[in-house]
Design an enzyme around this catalytic site. Structure first.
Site, PDB file in Angstrom:
ATOM      1  N   ARG A 136     -10.533   9.773   1.425  1.00 53.31           N
ATOM      2  CA  ARG A 136     -10.485  10.376   2.544  1.00 53.31           C
ATOM      3  C   ARG A 136     -11.660  11.467   2.710  1.00 53.31           C
ATOM      4  NH1 ARG A 136      -3.823  10.737   2.440  1.00 53.31           N
ATOM      5  NH2 ARG A 136      -3.435   8.440   3.042  1.00 53.31           N
TER       6      ARG A 136
ATOM      7  N   LYS B  48       1.249   9.893   5.930  1.00 50.64           N
ATOM      8  CA  LYS B  48       1.197   8.427   6.164  1.00 50.64           C
ATOM      9  C   LYS B  48       2.519   7.769   5.779  1.00 50.64           C
ATOM     10  CE  LYS B  48      -3.797   8.031   6.654  1.00 50.64           C
ATOM     11  NZ  LYS B  48      -4.701   7.142   6.427  1.00 50.64           N
TER      12      LYS B  48
ATOM     13  N   GLU C 179       7.815  -6.956   1.435  1.00 51.45           N
ATOM     14  CA  GLU C 179       6.780  -6.961   2.303  1.00 51.45           C
ATOM     15  C   GLU C 179       5.850  -8.169   1.958  1.00 51.45           C
ATOM     16  OE1 GLU C 179       5.547  -4.924   4.698  1.00 51.45           O
ATOM     17  OE2 GLU C 179       6.321  -3.133   4.494  1.00 51.45           O
TER      18      GLU C 179
ATOM     19  N   TYR D 268     -14.762   0.846  -7.532  1.00 49.11           N
ATOM     20  CA  TYR D 268     -15.830   1.420  -7.415  1.00 49.11           C
ATOM     21  C   TYR D 268     -16.815   1.423  -8.769  1.00 49.11           C
ATOM     22  CZ  TYR D 268     -13.542   3.260  -3.388  1.00 49.11           C
ATOM     23  OH  TYR D 268     -12.935   3.343  -2.300  1.00 49.11           O
TER      24      TYR D 268
ATOM     25  N   SER E 278      -9.853   5.390  -5.526  1.00 46.69           N
ATOM     26  CA  SER E 278     -10.823   6.314  -5.501  1.00 46.69           C
ATOM     27  C   SER E 278     -10.564   7.512  -6.674  1.00 46.69           C
ATOM     28  CB  SER E 278     -11.240   7.033  -4.506  1.00 46.69           C
ATOM     29  OG  SER E 278     -10.118   7.582  -3.473  1.00 46.69           O
TER      30      SER E 278
ATOM     31  N   LYS F  38      -2.112  -1.705  -3.672  1.00 44.64           N
ATOM     32  CA  LYS F  38      -3.051  -0.387  -3.833  1.00 44.64           C
ATOM     33  C   LYS F  38      -1.997   0.766  -3.973  1.00 44.64           C
ATOM     34  CE  LYS F  38      -6.170   2.091  -0.994  1.00 44.64           C
ATOM     35  NZ  LYS F  38      -6.941   2.215   0.385  1.00 44.64           N
TER      36      LYS F  38
ATOM     37  N   LYS G 209       0.840  -1.136   0.118  1.00 44.94           N
ATOM     38  CA  LYS G 209       0.087   0.000   0.131  1.00 44.94           C
ATOM     39  C   LYS G 209       0.855   1.274   0.281  1.00 44.94           C
ATOM     40  CE  LYS G 209      -3.627   2.419   2.524  1.00 44.94           C
ATOM     41  NZ  LYS G 209      -4.738   2.526   3.643  1.00 44.94           N
TER      42      LYS G 209
END
Length: 332
Positions: A206, A223, A239, A319, A280, A254, A196
């Protein structure tokens, strides 16, 4: 011209192209993200995401029934939590009678066959807007993981089929697996957000959940200390190795479209299903261009989803799921 090969022969008609198509996009590959909010018999459109809504539980169930009727196998559920219920330790996330567990139970009661994937993270409930607990101006990894284990068990108890830790804390997959097994949820799968990235493409999401970091001197401004650097590729494989060692059943990349190379590399190295999140910002860009007449929304969306599949994704959070399911059904 005397040519030994003419690739265009196999492009000459629609059926020739069809029988030689290498990558298939089907409704089976689609997972629909949905947003749930408090209240009854209401829905609110997300301003930056056309045709995407925050639903109260009753309307959420109706939307899930529609998705199920279209053949979509699962949803990914995200909660919009009122600010007055947020605090520094995301305590509302473990309330078994809170909005999120009640939504999960309602979904599993109404449409038991529909897979429910939960967002196992602190940020929807955090007054600091971070995926982790903030201590002394930094994200506390181990304290966050401990909290996530409790959250995962509450979600599993409510009926979640797939727990999806989206935080990028170190060691959380193994800890959550141990917590779930210890609580008797050995059949609950873990989909890890393995790669991510600290991406600019999350803005509309968000907006939907009001989950951005707060602007305060004692809170990290972004972040970047836990999500991955967009410039890194090899790190995704590190990871992946750790998540597989810790017991991840599925792994995720992502965002999707700017990271097709990462999806490809993860797919080549993984022996579990690979999921991609068509986020998004990717959705909003295509819609914005379509509304301005610059692109054909349907054709561009289906091309994008096919490209994500071609890169190696076994399934896609998108979406576009409901629209794509209808488009694919009409084209069958």
């Amino acid at each position: 011209m005397e040519l030994p090969e003419r690739p265009r022969r196999l492009r000459r008609t629609a059926n020739l192209r069809r029988i030689n198509r290498e990558t298939r996009l089907a409704t089976d590959h689609l997972i629909a993200p949905l947003f749930v909010m408090a209240g009854t018999d209401a829905q609110e459109e997300v301003p930056s995401m056309p045709n995407q809504y925050r639903y109260t539980i009753d309307r959420l169930v109706r939307e899930a029934e529609t998705l199920h009727s279209l053949g979509i196998p699962g949803i990914a559920l995200f909660p919009a939590i009122p600010n007055q219920q947020k605090d520094a330790t995301a305590s509302a996330a473990t309330d078994p009678d809170g909005l999120y567990p009640r939504a999960i139970r309602a979904l599993k009661e109404a449409v038991p066959e529909l897979l429910v994937m939960t967002d196992t993270a602190l940020d929807p409930y955090s007054s600091d807007g971070h995926d982790g607990i903030v201590e002394d101006g930094a994200i506390a990894n181990d304290a966050t993981v401990e909290r996530m284990c409790d959250i995962a068990c509450v979600q599993a108890e409510a009926g979640a089929d797939i727990i999806a830790p989206s935080d990028m804390m170190d060691g959380r997959v193994g800890a959550i697996r141990a917590a779930l097994d210890g609580a008797g949820f050995t059949g609950t799968a873990i989909l890890s957000y393995t790669a991510k990235y600290a991406s600019a493409y999350y803005g509309p999401f968000r907006d939907a959940l009001d989950s951005a970091p707060v602007e305060r001197d004692d809170v990290p401004a972004d972040k970047a200390t836990y999500q991955m650097d967009p410039a890194n590729s090899d790190e995704a494989l590190r990871e992946l190795r750790l998540d597989l060692q810790e017991g991840a059943d599925m792994v995720m990349v992502k965002p999707a479209l700017p990271y097709l190379d990462i999806i490809y590399r993860v797919k080549q190295a993984a022996d579990v299903p690979v999921v991609a999140y068509n986020v998004s910002g990717e959705y909003a860009m295509i819609h914005a261009a379509g509304q301005n007449g610059w692109l054909d929304t349907k054709a561009t969306a289906l091309e994008a989803l096919t490209a994500i599949r071609r890169a190696g994704a076994d399934s896609i959070l998108t979406y576009f799921a409901k629209d794509a399911a209808r488009w694919l059904r009409n084209n069958a």
